[in-house]
Design a protein around this motif. Structure first.
Motif, mmCIF file in Angstrom:
data_model
loop_
_atom_site.group_PDB
_atom_site.id
_atom_site.type_symbol
_atom_site.label_atom_id
_atom_site.label_comp_id
_atom_site.label_asym_id
_atom_site.label_seq_id
_atom_site.Cartn_x
_atom_site.Cartn_y
_atom_site.Cartn_z
ATOM 1 N N MET A 549 0.803 -1.214 0.000
ATOM 2 C CA MET A 549 0.000 0.000 0.000
ATOM 3 C C MET A 549 0.839 1.269 0.000
ATOM 4 O O MET A 549 0.400 2.304 -0.499
ATOM 5 N N ASP A 550 2.041 1.184 0.526
ATOM 6 C CA ASP A 550 2.834 2.390 0.705
ATOM 7 C C ASP A 550 4.018 2.484 -0.240
ATOM 8 O O ASP A 550 4.810 3.427 -0.150
ATOM 9 N N THR A 551 4.155 1.504 -1.146
ATOM 10 C CA THR A 551 5.170 1.590 -2.202
ATOM 11 C C THR A 551 4.570 1.335 -3.577
ATOM 12 O O THR A 551 5.196 1.643 -4.584
ATOM 13 N N GLY A 552 3.379 0.748 -3.638
ATOM 14 C CA GLY A 552 2.742 0.458 -4.920
ATOM 15 C C GLY A 552 3.204 -0.830 -5.564
ATOM 16 O O GLY A 552 2.622 -1.274 -6.551
ATOM 17 N N THR A 553 4.244 -1.446 -5.041
ATOM 18 C CA THR A 553 4.801 -2.662 -5.625
ATOM 19 C C THR A 553 3.815 -3.819 -5.542
ATOM 20 O O THR A 553 3.100 -3.968 -4.552
ATOM 21 N N ILE A 554 3.779 -4.625 -6.595
ATOM 22 C CA ILE A 554 2.969 -5.838 -6.615
ATOM 23 C C ILE A 554 3.907 -7.031 -6.552
ATOM 24 O O ILE A 554 4.931 -7.068 -7.232
ATOM 25 N N ALA A 555 3.559 -8.010 -5.734
ATOM 26 C CA ALA A 555 4.402 -9.192 -5.589
ATOM 27 C C ALA A 555 3.530 -10.412 -5.336
ATOM 28 O O ALA A 555 2.420 -10.306 -4.800
ATOM 29 N N THR A 556 4.032 -11.569 -5.723
ATOM 30 C CA THR A 556 3.387 -12.838 -5.411
ATOM 31 C C THR A 556 4.022 -13.394 -4.157
ATOM 32 O O THR A 556 5.247 -13.507 -4.078
ATOM 33 N N VAL A 557 3.208 -13.736 -3.157
ATOM 34 C CA VAL A 557 3.727 -14.185 -1.870
ATOM 35 C C VAL A 557 2.967 -15.428 -1.426
ATOM 36 O O VAL A 557 1.939 -15.791 -1.995
#
Length: 906
Positions: A549-557
């Motif tokens: 939410m605070d960097t905009g990065t999308i990742a698969t976890v």
């Protein structure tokens, strides 16, 4: 899939009904009354409600002479009365000795209680404090508390009005009321003091009650109401019953008559929301986000319309049917409503000739005349109630927040939504989606934003310059996310530090996320600290995509890496708006309108390796939520020619290779054109993120595979049996089966592939025909073999675990690592035994496919055709459907009898 929901005919009707009634009912009625209205006993509860509740509890316990465990009471009550019983009531049962006897017991390591029915025990004498508590629980103050109570005078002969008031009170206490408790109950009910000297001459009340003296002290007496049918409109006794035993007999007789009229053994089933397929609902109203009334879609509508048509025919044409005579709160009845409609309703309250009802299939309340209320016949109790109650996922902790409730109401009431059912229960847990626009909108997540602290929001101003800006992520369409120093960012740091300190002394496993869903906000460990993430896509039970939410990065976890926000910090964490602001470089890209992979990689390398920038806002596009900016390294500001914008524009980065480009749609979202995933957002951010993930998900040191192919899958011998799942069915001569017992291992493998390849850096791949690779098809990664290399940048591949042939972009193919070469390939080519091998017609193929595809069977192997490559082996097998309890269906028999007529012959 269909994106837009058309309004079904029943929804159109419901919408018109609710809109037409909302203005009139809101002013005079409480729209929040529901068929499953929870009984709570508090200062706001009416006497009638409490009396009805106590009567039901006594009736329930009378069926369990050996007692009922308190922990089971809620379930039994719900099953018996199809209503929810508030847990608050359980705590008050000790104060209702005339209703039940409570015995506390230890069960295991916790305290429970046993509830027993009581015989005729009146309200007991208590101390003043206890008596006041009891009276407050069973009565409600109806007058202005600021008004001082007056004193009733004691006339020589009591007035009919006074006697009626006494009778009304005693009717609520079917087990009797101690005489000395009457003054307090009377004052609480009518805000007028009771004339105390009447207690010395209780015979003055003999017209309306039976007095049972238990001692020589006049006040030590029990008062029982005389049956109403024994008293005429002038309160003259028509038939006197002198003993309380007689009163009991009369009451039982009345109850028996009422029971005949409203048979207790006939219950109306609750509405079951479909768990499969596309479900659309209309929100009718909500008390809070845990009590949302919904109307479910078209499959139920036709049945409801038919039932209401049948009701109209029955009640309009049957001359023997007359309005119901004996009614009670909670009764399910038929109501002759406006426009000559006949509707099912539940009685909410009785007020003289007017009755307040809740229409259980439409979700609104209304006052009706008593002559329009009829007994609901047995045949009209079969269809489930068409209004159901649900709760909205992610909003439970703030369900009563007035700002949130108002926002949810404005966003949902009288609107139609697609739903995702997370938890099936008496009150199902849902996520609502608005699918009417270009993009699906998660209503739960959207409404949660109402809790943002407005003072912490940062609104970029056009022509303003911001310093110490940090670029946190870059996407494949050239958009980027930035953090700007602000009050919100400072507040976020404080809250996250409090979380760090809290988890030092806590086992974080206590906060594992057990029920992930899209839009849920939780915590994820990143760079040694906790970060806020929102779940965006759920791939499998173990793998999902989140956005920081605070960097905009999308990742698969992995789901196991997520943590719930501890309850005491939840509001603080939710109240801070996302601190990543979406931006794009102004005046870019050039006239091509597209970003090349080279341009995106240059931008990433340039901005992600610089700790801070100066930023000038050129334009704010509120419709897309994106700011057009110029970025400067600190030493370059304000020289426009040295801005990042001008540097990338002048670089030789915009020449596209054929079929290799990324485009931006009109809506501003990244879309792929042939090879669009060449530089995905995950890959762009992975340089910053990958070192933060667990070691188990990192790339093995050997980039080149040392394992050629997995071991072949062991196959049964001819005549042996194997449980299989048919993944693909072309026709009886060619279909694909997977071993049923290995499916869990396959799913686990694919989850690991999603996690690995989404985090790993993209690597150049040397494509060779008939070699093994990993390929991204849709949102999943598959083990494939290359069957053909096409000139337009596409490959023809065969899925080795599912048996499908696919075309895939060369940029979506990666080396198949050793760790993914250990499980045998799961796809087994098969031919149906017991039928003649022939050229199957299209019609026959479709019938066979519908019969077996995506279904489990028992396979009896007839023969095995071996091959050098495990994926080229073939079995000839019988398929047996054993899903029915006493019948085994051999598929070849069905094919022989039903499909041969479709075949084209040899």
């Amino acid at each position: 899939s269909e994106k837009r929901l058309t309004v079904p005919p029943r929804f159109q009707k419901e919408l018109q009904v609710h809109l037409s009634r909302s203005s009139s009912t809101e002013s005079s009625d409480n729209l929040n009354t529901s068929t499953a209205e929870t009984h709570t006993v508090a200062s706001g509860s009416s006497d009638a409600d409490v009396s009805e509740l106590q009567s039901r509890i006594k009736e329930l316990l009378s069926k369990y002479s050996s007692g009922v465990r308190m922990s089971k009471m809620l379930q039994i009550y719900r099953e018996m009365y199809w209503e929810d019983l508030s847990t608050e009531v359980l705590y008050q049962l000790e104060d209702w000795p005339h209703v039940c006897t409570v015995e506390k017991v230890h069960i295991g390591d916790h305290m429970d209680g046993l509830l027993y029915p009581v015989k005729k025990i009146p309200l007991l004498a208590k101390s003043d404090t206890e008596q006041e508590k009891t009276s407050q629980n069973v009565t409600s103050a109806k007058a202005d508390p600021l008004l001082k109570p007056n004193m009733e005078t004691t006339p020589a002969s009591l007035s009919s009005d006074f006697k009626q008031k006494i009778l009304d009170i005693l009717l609520k206490y079917s087990s009797g009321l101690w005489a000395h408790a009457l003054p307090k109950v009377y004052q609480d009910t009518h805000q007028v003091k009771f004339p105390e000297d009447i207690l010395n001459n209780l015979e003055l009340l003999s017209d309306v009650c039976t007095v049972d003296y238990v001692s020589e002290v006049p006040r030590k007496a029990i008062l029982y109401a005389k049956p109403q049918r024994c008293i005429d409109e002038n309160l003259n006794v028509i038939e006197k019953v002198q003993s309380h035993d007689g009163v009991k007999a009369t009451n039982e007789q009345q109850y028996g008559e009422s029971k005949d009229q409203y048979p207790e053994n006939i219950t109306v089933p609750s509405l079951i929301i479909p768990s499969e397929g596309s479900v659309s609902i209309m929100v009718i109203e909500l008390k809070n986000t845990n009590e949302v009334l919904i109307y479910v879609g078209t499959d139920y509508s036709s049945a409801q319309e038919q039932m209401e048509d049948d009701m109209k025919a029955y009640y309009s044409q049957n001359s023997t049917v007359s309005p119901a005579q004996s009614l009670s709160v909670g009764d399910l009845v038929a109501v002759h409503a406006e426009e000559d409609a006949w509707l099912r309703a539940q009685i909410i309250s009785l007020e003289d000739s007017r009755i307040k009802v809740f229409y259980v299939d439409h979700g609104f309340t209304e006052f009706v005349e008593s002559n329009s209320v009829y007994k609901l016949q047995k045949q009209f109790r079969l269809l489930p109630l068409q209004v159901a109650k649900c709760k909205l996922a992610g909003l439970e902790a703030f369900c009563d927040d007035p700002v949130l409730v108002k926002t949810v109401a404005s966003q949902t009431c009288f609107k139609i939504f697609a739903v995702e059912i997370l938890e099936k229960s008496d009150i199902p847990l849902l996520v609502l989606y608005d699918t009417s626009g270009e993009d699906d909108i998660n209503i739960n997540a959207t409404c949660l934003k109402a809790l943002y602290d407005k003072s912490l929001e940062l609104h970029l101003q056009v022509d303003a310059v911001y310093t110490n800006v940090r670029v946190t992520s870059v996407f494949s369409d050239g958009s980027l996310y930035c953090q700007v120093p602000s009050r919100g960012l400072s507040r976020l740091s404080e809250v996250l530090q409090k979380l760090e300190d809290y988890f030092v002394y806590k086992q974080t496993s206590e906060f594992n996320v057990l029920l992930p869903f899209c839009g849920k906000i939780c915590l994820f460990p990143s760079k040694g600290k906790w970060a806020r993430v929102e779940i965006k896509i759920i791939h499998t039970r173990r793998a999902l995509d989140v956005q920081f939410m605070d960097t905009g990065t999308i990742a698969t976890v992995k789901v196991s890496e997520l943590r719930e926000i501890p309850p005491q910090f939840l509001r603080e964490v939710i109240a801070i708006p996302p601190q990543a602001l979406k931006c794009c470089l102004a005046d870019l890209p050039p006239n091509t309108g597209m970003w090349t992979p080279d341009a995106v990689l240059w931008l990433r390398d340039t901005v992600m390796n610089c700790p801070e920038f100066s930023m000038k806002v050129i334009k704010q596009d509120d419709s897309k939520g994106i700011a057009h900016v110029y970025l400067f390294a600190p030493e370059s500001f304000p020289d426009m020619d040295r801005s990042i914008n001008r540097q990338i524009k002048n670089a030789d980065l915009w020449k596209h290779q054929k079929d290799v480009f990324l485009s931006v749609t009109s809506s501003g979202t990244s879309s792929t054109k042939v090879l669009s995933d060449a530089v995905s957002a995950l890959q762009l951010a992975s340089g910053k993120l990958e070192k933060n993930f667990s070691d188990s998900s990192r790339e093995p040191t050997n980039a080149v595979s040392t394992i050629d192919t997995p071991p072949p899958l062991p196959l049964p011998k001819p005549g042996e049996l194997m449980d299989v799942y048919v993944s693909v069915a072309c026709h009886p001569g060619h279909f694909i089966v997977q071993p049923w017992n290995e499916l869990n291992n396959l799913y686990a493998l694919m989850e690991e592939m999603i996690l690995y390849y989404s985090r790993a850096e993209e690597k150049p791949v040397n494509i060779e025909k008939n070699k093994l690779y990993a390929a991204k098809i849709g949102d999943e990664w598959y083990r494939v073999i290359i069957k053909g290399i096409l000139r337009n940048g596409f490959l023809s591949v065969y899925e080795l675990d599912y048996g499908k042939h696919e075309f895939v972009s060369i940029k979506k193919v990666q080396p198949l690592m050793d760790i993914f070469r250990r499980l045998p390939f799961q796809a087994i080519t098969a031919q149906l035994a017991g039928v003649k091998n022939q050229q199957w017609s299209e019609e026959a193929s479709i019938v066979f496919r519908n019969l077996v595809e995506k279904k489990p069977f028992v396979a009896q192997i007839q023969s095995v055709n071996e091959s050098t490559n495990s994926w080229d082996r073939k079995i000839v097998t019988f398929l047996v459907d054993t899903s029915l309890p006493h019948i085994d269906t051999w598929i070849h028999d069905f094919v022989s009898q039903s499909l041969v007529e479709f075949s084209k012959g040899d």
